[in-house]
Design a protein around this motif. Structure first.
Motif, PDB file in Angstrom:
ATOM      1  N   THR A 408       2.309   5.611  -1.887  1.00  0.00           N
ATOM      2  CA  THR A 408       1.234   6.335  -1.198  1.00  0.00           C
ATOM      3  C   THR A 408       1.088   5.790   0.219  1.00  0.00           C
ATOM      4  OG1 THR A 408      -0.470   4.765  -1.877  1.00  0.00           O
ATOM      5  CG2 THR A 408       0.025   6.581  -3.402  1.00  0.00           C
ATOM      6  N   ASP A 409       0.283   6.474   1.028  1.00  0.00           N
ATOM      7  CA  ASP A 409       0.063   6.012   2.399  1.00  0.00           C
ATOM      8  C   ASP A 409      -0.598   4.633   2.413  1.00  0.00           C
ATOM      9  OD1 ASP A 409       1.177   8.306   3.415  1.00  0.00           O
ATOM     10  OD2 ASP A 409      -0.749   9.303   3.778  1.00  0.00           O
ATOM     11  N   ASP A 410      -1.554   4.416   1.529  1.00  0.00           N
ATOM     12  CA  ASP A 410      -2.215   3.110   1.473  1.00  0.00           C
ATOM     13  C   ASP A 410      -1.231   2.022   1.066  1.00  0.00           C
ATOM     14  OD1 ASP A 410      -4.635   4.148   2.258  1.00  0.00           O
ATOM     15  OD2 ASP A 410      -5.412   4.398   0.220  1.00  0.00           O
ATOM     16  N   GLU A 411      -0.374   2.327   0.084  1.00  0.00           N
ATOM     17  CA  GLU A 411       0.625   1.347  -0.347  1.00  0.00           C
ATOM     18  C   GLU A 411       1.591   1.019   0.793  1.00  0.00           C
ATOM     19  OE1 GLU A 411       0.858   2.397  -5.142  1.00  0.00           O
ATOM     20  OE2 GLU A 411       2.196   3.410  -3.708  1.00  0.00           O
ATOM     21  N   ARG A 412       1.971   2.029   1.552  1.00  0.00           N
ATOM     22  CA  ARG A 412       2.885   1.827   2.671  1.00  0.00           C
ATOM     23  C   ARG A 412       2.293   0.872   3.715  1.00  0.00           C
ATOM     24  NH1 ARG A 412       7.019   5.928   3.362  1.00  0.00           N
ATOM     25  NH2 ARG A 412       7.026   7.293   1.552  1.00  0.00           N
ATOM     26  N   LYS A 413       1.009   1.038   3.975  1.00  0.00           N
ATOM     27  CA  LYS A 413       0.352   0.166   4.955  1.00  0.00           C
ATOM     28  C   LYS A 413       0.363  -1.281   4.485  1.00  0.00           C
ATOM     29  CE  LYS A 413      -2.721   3.749   6.765  1.00  0.00           C
ATOM     30  NZ  LYS A 413      -4.111   4.264   6.793  1.00  0.00           N
ATOM     31  N   GLU A 414       0.042  -1.485   3.209  1.00  0.00           N
ATOM     32  CA  GLU A 414       0.002  -2.856   2.678  1.00  0.00           C
ATOM     33  C   GLU A 414       1.402  -3.471   2.647  1.00  0.00           C
ATOM     34  OE1 GLU A 414      -2.635  -4.291  -0.232  1.00  0.00           O
ATOM     35  OE2 GLU A 414      -3.595  -2.339  -0.564  1.00  0.00           O
ATOM     36  N   LEU A 436       0.830  -4.346  -6.596  1.00  0.00           N
ATOM     37  CA  LEU A 436      -0.266  -3.551  -6.040  1.00  0.00           C
ATOM     38  C   LEU A 436      -0.802  -2.558  -7.044  1.00  0.00           C
ATOM     39  CD1 LEU A 436       0.898  -2.537  -2.421  1.00  0.00           C
ATOM     40  CD2 LEU A 436      -0.989  -4.038  -3.007  1.00  0.00           C
ATOM     41  N   ARG A 437       0.107  -1.920  -7.750  1.00  0.00           N
ATOM     42  CA  ARG A 437      -0.309  -0.887  -8.706  1.00  0.00           C
ATOM     43  C   ARG A 437      -0.999  -1.471  -9.920  1.00  0.00           C
ATOM     44  NH1 ARG A 437       5.127   2.956  -7.869  1.00  0.00           N
ATOM     45  NH2 ARG A 437       4.373   3.876  -5.914  1.00  0.00           N
TER      46      ARG A 437
END
Length: 439
Positions: A408-414, A436-437
């Motif tokens: 996801t976009d949030d995962e990509r940022k992290e 993360l998940r």
């Protein structure tokens, strides 16, 4: 057995239906996938359908641009079509690096292209030599219609030589023809000339009184075809500067860097295992621009690698030296290219790429493509001898890994934040996303 008759006569939809029924158990999602890559512009899709045979869909590759290429004092944004991460970034990095140090210089050294009529003859070589000498004006007359337009552009047939290969294969001779095809790659032109040479050879041999009946019968044309080995269609690309001017953010000790760089190139000159990968890096840049400009990258690859082995051992295409405190890096490359004919007049993105480059002629395109290859090679060796190749490559590859994981976009940022200072590997990225998940 999945044997089909008349496949080429089926419509595109019927071809897809057959493939899906035979190989995908009738899965309609496969039909949807293939059709999703069709162009909504019907005429544009029809154009693509007619490039090759048995078309079922389009296969997309990304087109990128590497700006800041200073070549012979002129600045280019170079279009590149390739699927490999970090290639465009590396080319752009090298282009910017050298734009501040005098830029690239490129020179076309020769533009001859080659074709051969391969034939067998069991008879007197002396008679054959005299026979071919007598045919020289006939070859020209019989190909006059084919060569007329090419000659108007300043090209045409340069010479036709008889080559004796009987020491390597009993009875084997060649008509070795050289051509200048100007801004055309010239494959169809060359092959048409060669086939007419072959017709002349067959016909006139039967009429040649000096040949015995047995000699006439022994002259058999095997094939007539251009060669993709073009050692006399050559371009040189090079860069040079004072060693002290090599200093940059990554190069704190220019003398050490230059010496290490030269050693890396010399290793590729003597070690075939390294040379193959070294030259592959050059072709990353070359092929990407060849594809973008609608030229034949398979022909270029074949000719370039044959050239790398021309002295009996496969070796580096590029070379480096230090002379009088000056660093020099250069390469001679055989490139048979065209800017007219073929896809150049048909494919909209090829037209775009050539317009982006200022509508170059064939010689100018040779220079641009050779420079792209040299830039790619410089960037690779620079990385190898400083930070290591994986640091930059894997960070560029990170997006591909995240796409595989459907992040996801949030995962990509992290992930991007975490790997800013961490070594990227496929396993490390997978583990981080899974953690993360779980959280």
């Amino acid at each position: 057995m999945n044997i089909v008759n008349g496949f080429s006569k089926l419509t595109k939809e019927q071809k897809i239906e057959w493939l899906v029924s035979q190989y995908f158990q009738g899965d309609l999602s496969v039909v949807s996938l293939l059709k999703s890559y069709w162009n909504s512009d019907v005429q544009l899709q029809k154009l693509h359908d007619e490039f090759i045979e048995n078309t079922i869909t389009n296969f997309y590759l990304p087109m990128g641009v590497a700006p800041n290429f200073n070549i012979n004092g002129k600045t280019f944004a170079v279009p590149m079509v390739i699927e490999e991460s970090s290639v465009v970034a590396a080319a752009a990095n090298a282009a910017k690096f050298w734009s501040k140090r005098g830029g690239f210089k490129a020179t076309v050294l020769a533009t001859e292209k080659i074709g051969n009529v391969h034939f067998m003859f069991k008879g007197s070589k002396e008679k054959l030599v005299t026979f071919i000498e007598g045919l020289q004006p006939v070859f020209r007359i019989r190909t006059a219609e084919i060569t007329r337009n090419m000659e108007k552009r300043g090209g045409g047939i340069l010479k036709i030589d008889l080559i004796d290969k009987t020491n390597e294969l009993s009875g084997y001779y060649q008509l070795h023809a050289t051509f200048d095809t100007r801004d055309s790659m010239g494959a169809n032109f060359i092959n048409s000339c060669l086939e007419e040479f072959a017709n002349v050879l067959r016909e006139k041999a039967m009429e040649y009184e000096a040949f015995t009946a047995a000699e006439k019968e022994s002259l058999q044309v095997v094939m007539s075809i251009l060669s993709n080995y073009v050692p006399n269609c050559l371009v040189r690309a090079e860069v040079s500067c004072k060693i002290e001017d090599l200093k940059s953010k990554e190069i704190q000790n220019p003398q050490e860097f230059a010496e290490k760089f030269v050693q890396a190139v010399r290793i590729a000159e003597i070690e075939t295992y390294r040379a193959v990968t070294h030259n592959k890096g050059i072709m990353n840049g070359v092929d990407a621009v060849v594809l973008a400009t609608g030229n034949d990258f398979r022909a270029i690859e074949a000719g370039v690698h044959a050239f790398a082995a021309k002295n009996g051992k496969y070796t580096s295409l590029s070379h480096a030296e230090i002379v009088n405190d000056e660093f020099r890096f250069w390469m001679d490359l055989p490139l048979a290219l065209g800017t007219v004919g073929g896809l150049t007049n048909l494919h909209p993105m090829v037209k775009f790429a050539l317009e982006l480059l200022g509508k170059p002629n064939a010689n100018e395109l040779m220079e641009i493509i050779a420079v792209a290859g040299l830039a790619q090679n410089f960037a690779a060796i620079k990385s190898l001898t400083t930070t290591g190749i994986q640091q930059g490559h894997m960070k560029m590859h990170l997006m591909n890994i995240l796409n595989q994981l459907q992040a996801t976009d949030d995962e990509r940022k992290e992930v991007a934040a975490h790997f800013q200072e961490q070594t990227v590997s496929h396993r490390a990225v997978v583990d981080f996303v899974e953690n993360l998940r779980r959280k």
